[in-house]
Structure formats: C-alpha cells, structure tokens
Design a protein around this motif. Structure first.
Motif, PDB file in Angstrom:
ATOM      1  N   TYR A  82       0.831  -1.204   0.000  1.00  0.00           N
ATOM      2  CA  TYR A  82       0.000   0.000   0.000  1.00  0.00           C
ATOM      3  C   TYR A  82       0.863   1.250   0.000  1.00  0.00           C
ATOM      4  CZ  TYR A  82      -4.014  -2.956   0.798  1.00  0.00           C
ATOM      5  OH  TYR A  82      -4.994  -3.898   0.644  1.00  0.00           O
ATOM      6  N   ALA A  98      -1.299  -5.155   4.128  1.00  0.00           N
ATOM      7  CA  ALA A  98      -2.450  -5.469   4.986  1.00  0.00           C
ATOM      8  C   ALA A  98      -2.148  -6.758   5.739  1.00  0.00           C
ATOM      9  CB  ALA A  98      -3.702  -5.639   4.133  1.00  0.00           C
ATOM     10  N   PRO A 146      -6.814  -9.821   9.834  1.00  0.00           N
ATOM     11  CA  PRO A 146      -7.087  -8.493  10.398  1.00  0.00           C
ATOM     12  C   PRO A 146      -7.819  -8.512  11.737  1.00  0.00           C
ATOM     13  CG  PRO A 146      -8.439  -8.915   8.453  1.00  0.00           C
ATOM     14  CD  PRO A 146      -7.473 -10.045   8.550  1.00  0.00           C
ATOM     15  N   LYS A 176     -11.209  -3.374  11.211  1.00  0.00           N
ATOM     16  CA  LYS A 176     -11.682  -3.186   9.826  1.00  0.00           C
ATOM     17  C   LYS A 176     -10.508  -2.923   8.891  1.00  0.00           C
ATOM     18  CE  LYS A 176     -16.084  -1.514   8.201  1.00  0.00           C
ATOM     19  NZ  LYS A 176     -17.176  -0.583   8.450  1.00  0.00           N
ATOM     20  N   LYS A 177      -9.584  -2.099   9.338  1.00  0.00           N
ATOM     21  CA  LYS A 177      -8.321  -1.895   8.612  1.00  0.00           C
ATOM     22  C   LYS A 177      -7.187  -2.314   9.539  1.00  0.00           C
ATOM     23  CE  LYS A 177     -10.205   0.422   5.090  1.00  0.00           C
ATOM     24  NZ  LYS A 177     -10.121   0.048   3.685  1.00  0.00           N
ATOM     25  N   HIS A 178      -6.322  -3.153   9.038  1.00  0.00           N
ATOM     26  CA  HIS A 178      -5.182  -3.632   9.843  1.00  0.00           C
ATOM     27  C   HIS A 178      -3.981  -3.761   8.915  1.00  0.00           C
ATOM     28  CE1 HIS A 178      -3.585  -6.866  12.911  1.00  0.00           C
ATOM     29  NE2 HIS A 178      -2.673  -5.971  12.593  1.00  0.00           N
ATOM     30  N   TYR A 179      -3.046  -2.839   9.089  1.00  0.00           N
ATOM     31  CA  TYR A 179      -1.846  -2.817   8.252  1.00  0.00           C
ATOM     32  C   TYR A 179      -0.625  -3.174   9.090  1.00  0.00           C
ATOM     33  CZ  TYR A 179      -4.818  -0.106   5.103  1.00  0.00           C
ATOM     34  OH  TYR A 179      -5.848   0.314   4.286  1.00  0.00           O
ATOM     35  N   LEU A 200      -4.918   5.094   3.283  1.00  0.00           N
ATOM     36  CA  LEU A 200      -5.101   3.801   3.946  1.00  0.00           C
ATOM     37  C   LEU A 200      -6.519   3.641   4.516  1.00  0.00           C
ATOM     38  CD1 LEU A 200      -1.706   3.458   5.914  1.00  0.00           C
ATOM     39  CD2 LEU A 200      -2.315   2.395   3.735  1.00  0.00           C
ATOM     40  N   ILE A 250      -7.752   5.308   7.146  1.00  0.00           N
ATOM     41  CA  ILE A 250      -7.738   5.350   8.612  1.00  0.00           C
ATOM     42  C   ILE A 250      -7.628   6.791   9.120  1.00  0.00           C
ATOM     43  CG2 ILE A 250      -6.842   3.015   8.935  1.00  0.00           C
ATOM     44  CD1 ILE A 250      -4.027   4.355   9.285  1.00  0.00           C
ATOM     45  N   TYR A 310      -6.335   5.996  14.550  1.00  0.00           N
ATOM     46  CA  TYR A 310      -5.803   4.628  14.459  1.00  0.00           C
ATOM     47  C   TYR A 310      -5.021   4.312  15.726  1.00  0.00           C
ATOM     48  CZ  TYR A 310      -2.168   7.722  12.628  1.00  0.00           C
ATOM     49  OH  TYR A 310      -1.307   8.770  12.453  1.00  0.00           O
ATOM     50  N   GLY A 316      -9.962   2.287  10.817  1.00  0.00           N
ATOM     51  CA  GLY A 316     -11.096   2.102   9.920  1.00  0.00           C
ATOM     52  C   GLY A 316     -12.414   1.943  10.649  1.00  0.00           C
TER      53      GLY A 316
END
Ligand code: 5GP
Ligand code: ZN
Length: 111
Positions: free
Chosen positions: A19, A29, A33, A36-39, A75, A77, A81, A105
């Motif tokens: 990303y 990513a 996860p 909802k968003k996990h990087y 991203l 977020i 975050y 997210g």
C-alpha cells in the motif's frame, strides 16, 4: 534473513500488495485483520527487537511514524488509528522481523 516471511514479501518472493513503499519501509495489509483496517508497517532491514536497532534503524522508525499521518487517508484510517509493536515472547511477537501494527477504519474498543 532466508526464512523470514516479511523479507520474502519485501523481495517479492511472496506476493502481497504494498500500500506504500519507499527505500526504507513498506506497508501491507495483515493477513488476519484484528480491525476493519489492519496494516503492517515493515522496515526493509531485518531485525527483531528494538534493542537490535543500529543507528539507521532508529531513523527509519522515526520516518515510519512521521509518514503514517501523511498516508492515513489513502489507507482509510484518517479518523484515527492505533499502533502496536509486539516485542518478544511475552509481547506475543510471532514474526521475528520488527513491524508496527496499524489498526483503524472503525472505532476501536479501549484496552
Ligand atoms: P506479530 O504477532 O509478530 O506482532 O504479528 C505478526 C502479524 O503478521 C500477525 O498479525 C499475522 O496475522 C501477520 N502475518 C503473518 N504472516 C503473514 C503473511 O504471510 N502475510 C501478511 N500480510 N501478514 C502476515
Ligand atoms: Zn525479515
């Protein structure tokens, strides 16, 4: 490191969408996860623990933290975050290549 999953992703031996990427680190990513968003923000240099850092690693970690707010919108977020660095056995570190978890997210539960 020959047998490191993140080194293999860095070197594109294993495919994972990046990303963000620059000379020092990249963002993928998380495969499993926890929000909802996990990087994962991963320095290109392989080392496990903060105590293993050499001088340039410290600069790169600072750069990673400085870059994150600049890429938060792309991203998804931008509403906020949480960042986590698991360290060693008691910290629950599974991959022995330092990385920053970035969760967002959605509104995260407090600890
Ligand atoms: P740790 O427990 O070491 O702090 O976190 C390792 C993280 O890497 C875990 O959240 C796990 O889901 C993630 N992970 C492990 N293998 C892979 C992989 O092959 N690809 C991606 N994208 N994430 C991975
Ligand atoms: Zn590695």
């Amino acid at each position: 490191m020959d047998n490191c999953i993140f080194c293999k992703i860095r070197d594109e031996i294993i495919n994972s969408k990046k990303y963000y990427e620059d000379d020092d680190f990249f963002v993928i990513a998380d495969i499993s996860p926890k929000a909802k968003k996990h990087y994962l923000m991963i320095p290109k240099n392989h080392y496990k623990l903060l105590e293993d850092q050499i001088e340039n690693d410290i600069k790169v970690l600072g750069k990673m933290l400085n870059t994150l707010p600049k890429i938060s919108k792309q991203l998804g977020i931008e509403g906020g975050y949480r960042i986590i660095i698991n360290q060693g056995e008691n910290g629950g570190q599974e991959v022995p290549h330092l990385h920053i978890h970035v969760l967002g997210g959605e509104k995260l539960k407090n600890f």
